[in-house]
Design a protein around this motif. Sequence first.
Motif, PDB file in Angstrom:
ATOM      1  N   MET A   1      29.823   7.676  26.104  1.00  0.00           N
ATOM      2  CA  MET A   1      28.833   8.607  26.611  1.00  0.00           C
ATOM      3  C   MET A   1      27.444   7.984  26.486  1.00  0.00           C
ATOM      4  SD  MET A   1      27.889  12.500  25.372  1.00  0.00           S
ATOM      5  CE  MET A   1      29.323  13.223  26.139  1.00  0.00           C
ATOM      6  N   ASN A   2      26.638   8.235  27.457  1.00  0.00           N
ATOM      7  CA  ASN A   2      25.265   7.749  27.473  1.00  0.00           C
ATOM      8  C   ASN A   2      24.523   8.237  26.213  1.00  0.00           C
ATOM      9  OD1 ASN A   2      22.294   8.385  28.228  1.00  0.00           O
ATOM     10  ND2 ASN A   2      22.949   6.883  29.738  1.00  0.00           N
ATOM     11  N   PRO A   3      23.759   7.359  25.544  1.00  0.00           N
ATOM     12  CA  PRO A   3      23.090   7.758  24.296  1.00  0.00           C
ATOM     13  C   PRO A   3      22.060   8.877  24.486  1.00  0.00           C
ATOM     14  CG  PRO A   3      22.436   5.533  24.943  1.00  0.00           C
ATOM     15  CD  PRO A   3      23.541   5.951  25.860  1.00  0.00           C
ATOM     16  N   MET A  54      11.384   5.943  28.715  1.00  0.00           N
ATOM     17  CA  MET A  54      10.301   5.143  29.279  1.00  0.00           C
ATOM     18  C   MET A  54      10.608   3.653  29.320  1.00  0.00           C
ATOM     19  SD  MET A  54       7.087   7.189  27.671  1.00  0.00           S
ATOM     20  CE  MET A  54       5.850   6.286  28.577  1.00  0.00           C
ATOM     21  N   GLN A  55      11.373   3.162  28.345  1.00  0.00           N
ATOM     22  CA  GLN A  55      11.556   1.722  28.211  1.00  0.00           C
ATOM     23  C   GLN A  55      12.879   1.196  28.754  1.00  0.00           C
ATOM     24  OE1 GLN A  55      10.959   0.953  24.061  1.00  0.00           O
ATOM     25  NE2 GLN A  55       8.811   1.526  24.128  1.00  0.00           N
ATOM     26  N   ASN A  56      13.826   2.074  29.017  1.00  0.00           N
ATOM     27  CA  ASN A  56      15.134   1.582  29.418  1.00  0.00           C
ATOM     28  C   ASN A  56      15.673   2.349  30.627  1.00  0.00           C
ATOM     29  OD1 ASN A  56      17.634   0.442  29.559  1.00  0.00           O
ATOM     30  ND2 ASN A  56      18.077   0.619  27.384  1.00  0.00           N
ATOM     31  N   PRO A  57      15.193   2.003  31.813  1.00  0.00           N
ATOM     32  CA  PRO A  57      15.656   2.708  33.016  1.00  0.00           C
ATOM     33  C   PRO A  57      17.159   2.582  33.262  1.00  0.00           C
ATOM     34  CG  PRO A  57      14.176   0.892  33.588  1.00  0.00           C
ATOM     35  CD  PRO A  57      14.210   0.975  32.104  1.00  0.00           C
ATOM     36  N   THR A  58      17.781   1.570  32.680  1.00  0.00           N
ATOM     37  CA  THR A  58      19.227   1.419  32.828  1.00  0.00           C
ATOM     38  C   THR A  58      19.955   2.613  32.225  1.00  0.00           C
ATOM     39  OG1 THR A  58      18.997  -0.974  32.762  1.00  0.00           O
ATOM     40  CG2 THR A  58      21.191  -0.098  32.358  1.00  0.00           C
ATOM     41  N   LEU A  59      19.443   3.116  31.090  1.00  0.00           N
ATOM     42  CA  LEU A  59      20.062   4.291  30.475  1.00  0.00           C
ATOM     43  C   LEU A  59      19.940   5.508  31.383  1.00  0.00           C
ATOM     44  CD1 LEU A  59      18.998   4.067  26.719  1.00  0.00           C
ATOM     45  CD2 LEU A  59      21.256   3.670  27.710  1.00  0.00           C
ATOM     46  N   ILE A  60      18.827   5.617  32.075  1.00  0.00           N
ATOM     47  CA  ILE A  60      18.647   6.733  32.999  1.00  0.00           C
ATOM     48  C   ILE A  60      19.652   6.611  34.137  1.00  0.00           C
ATOM     49  CG2 ILE A  60      17.075   7.875  34.606  1.00  0.00           C
ATOM     50  CD1 ILE A  60      14.777   6.925  32.763  1.00  0.00           C
ATOM     51  N   GLU A  62      22.535   5.090  34.108  1.00  0.00           N
ATOM     52  CA  GLU A  62      23.872   5.388  33.597  1.00  0.00           C
ATOM     53  C   GLU A  62      24.079   6.895  33.444  1.00  0.00           C
ATOM     54  OE1 GLU A  62      24.103   3.196  29.949  1.00  0.00           O
ATOM     55  OE2 GLU A  62      24.187   1.271  30.975  1.00  0.00           O
ATOM     56  N   ALA A  63      23.066   7.577  32.909  1.00  0.00           N
ATOM     57  CA  ALA A  63      23.174   9.021  32.716  1.00  0.00           C
ATOM     58  C   ALA A  63      23.257   9.746  34.054  1.00  0.00           C
ATOM     59  CB  ALA A  63      21.989   9.540  31.909  1.00  0.00           C
ATOM     60  N   VAL A  64      22.444   9.324  35.003  1.00  0.00           N
ATOM     61  CA  VAL A  64      22.453   9.946  36.328  1.00  0.00           C
ATOM     62  C   VAL A  64      23.835   9.778  36.967  1.00  0.00           C
ATOM     63  CG1 VAL A  64      21.518   9.704  38.672  1.00  0.00           C
ATOM     64  CG2 VAL A  64      19.975   9.807  36.716  1.00  0.00           C
ATOM     65  N   THR A  65      24.390   8.586  36.838  1.00  0.00           N
ATOM     66  CA  THR A  65      25.726   8.326  37.377  1.00  0.00           C
ATOM     67  C   THR A  65      26.763   9.179  36.664  1.00  0.00           C
ATOM     68  OG1 THR A  65      25.078   6.081  37.959  1.00  0.00           O
ATOM     69  CG2 THR A  65      27.446   6.516  37.811  1.00  0.00           C
ATOM     70  N   GLY A  68      26.702  12.594  37.844  1.00  0.00           N
ATOM     71  CA  GLY A  68      27.013  12.753  39.255  1.00  0.00           C
ATOM     72  C   GLY A  68      25.796  13.069  40.119  1.00  0.00           C
ATOM     73  N   LEU A  69      24.614  12.631  39.682  1.00  0.00           N
ATOM     74  CA  LEU A  69      23.386  12.859  40.443  1.00  0.00           C
ATOM     75  C   LEU A  69      23.093  11.665  41.345  1.00  0.00           C
ATOM     76  CD1 LEU A  69      21.281  14.348  37.518  1.00  0.00           C
ATOM     77  CD2 LEU A  69      22.490  15.605  39.307  1.00  0.00           C
ATOM     78  N   ASP A  70      22.071  11.758  42.169  1.00  0.00           N
ATOM     79  CA  ASP A  70      21.713  10.741  43.160  1.00  0.00           C
ATOM     80  C   ASP A  70      20.740   9.718  42.559  1.00  0.00           C
ATOM     81  OD1 ASP A  70      20.989   9.251  45.348  1.00  0.00           O
ATOM     82  OD2 ASP A  70      20.290  10.942  46.541  1.00  0.00           O
ATOM     83  N   PHE A  71      21.210   8.486  42.325  1.00  0.00           N
ATOM     84  CA  PHE A  71      20.357   7.473  41.700  1.00  0.00           C
ATOM     85  C   PHE A  71      19.260   6.970  42.626  1.00  0.00           C
ATOM     86  CE2 PHE A  71      19.147   3.205  40.285  1.00  0.00           C
ATOM     87  CZ  PHE A  71      18.682   3.540  39.034  1.00  0.00           C
ATOM     88  N   SER A  72      19.419   7.100  43.920  1.00  0.00           N
ATOM     89  CA  SER A  72      18.375   6.622  44.833  1.00  0.00           C
ATOM     90  C   SER A  72      17.053   7.338  44.559  1.00  0.00           C
ATOM     91  CB  SER A  72      18.782   6.804  46.290  1.00  0.00           C
ATOM     92  OG  SER A  72      18.869   8.179  46.627  1.00  0.00           O
TER      93      SER A  72
END
Length: 83
Positions: A1-3, A54-60, A62-65, A68-72
Amino acid sequence: MNPIIAMLKENNISDAQINELFVALTSNPLAAMATISQLGLPQEQLQQLMGQVMQNPTLIKEAVTELGLDFSKVVEAQAKMQK
């Protein structure tokens, strides 16, 4: 699970609030910071969460994915913040 999601769930933040937060993060990151601060997290965890967002957009991403939200929309929001 995403942190980020894990931390929110540990603090009894509902799934609806978590989804709302990530929708805000993808559409208006600055407004999302206000939403995060209103969740009632302990100060130490609030600072940690804000830092991760703020510092780790990759976590965002991953969480969005995971939610099931739209990462675009995240990409669009990041472009707006860099202007």
